[in-house]
Design a protein around this motif. Structure first.
Motif: not given
Length: 133
Positions: A54-63, A113-117, A120-128
């Protein structure tokens, strides 16, 4: 460790190894190909209480610094209601996750949920949060 015949918790594949297991168990070699696949694998990681994934796939800016799990919670299912790709590197996924807490109360989490790539790797950013009970 899951066995080959075990169903995947996300409900989206023939079994854990061929579904979310390929992303969770082989994170370095096999990134999720799209935001919806990452969403499903993250749900499965919550079921399996896999904080590292979960932490590895969470965007660093919101992790967050850590991920907590509710003791005694039992995840009951995931429904992906839609996935939209806004650009090559931005996507949203709407989902409903159901769970039962340690006291037996049922809850559902409905989120877009919002995701960013990145590289080449997708990350979870945040969600409403659309609904929660």
């Amino acid at each position: 460790m899951a066995r080959p015949g075990d169903a995947c918790p996300c409900g989206g594949g023939p079994g854990y190894p061929a579904c979310c297991g390929r992303y969770i168990d082989h994170f370095d070699a096999t990134p999720a190909p799209d935001a919806a696949s990452l969403m499903r694998s993250r749900y499965t990681a919550f079921v399996r209480e896999d904080a590292a994934y979960l932490l590895a796939t969470w965007h660093a800016g919101t992790r967050p610094p850590q991920v907590g799990f509710e003791p005694g919670a039992r995840w009951l299912g995931l429904e992906v209601r839609g996935a939209q790709q806004q650009s090559m590197d931005h996507a949203t996924v709407e989902f409903v996750a159901r769970m039962r807490d340690a006291d037996g109360r049922a809850h559902r989490l409905h989120e877009r949920s919002r995701f960013v790539r990145t590289q080449g790797r997708w990350y979870y950013v945040d969600g409403d949060l659309l609904a929660s009970s």
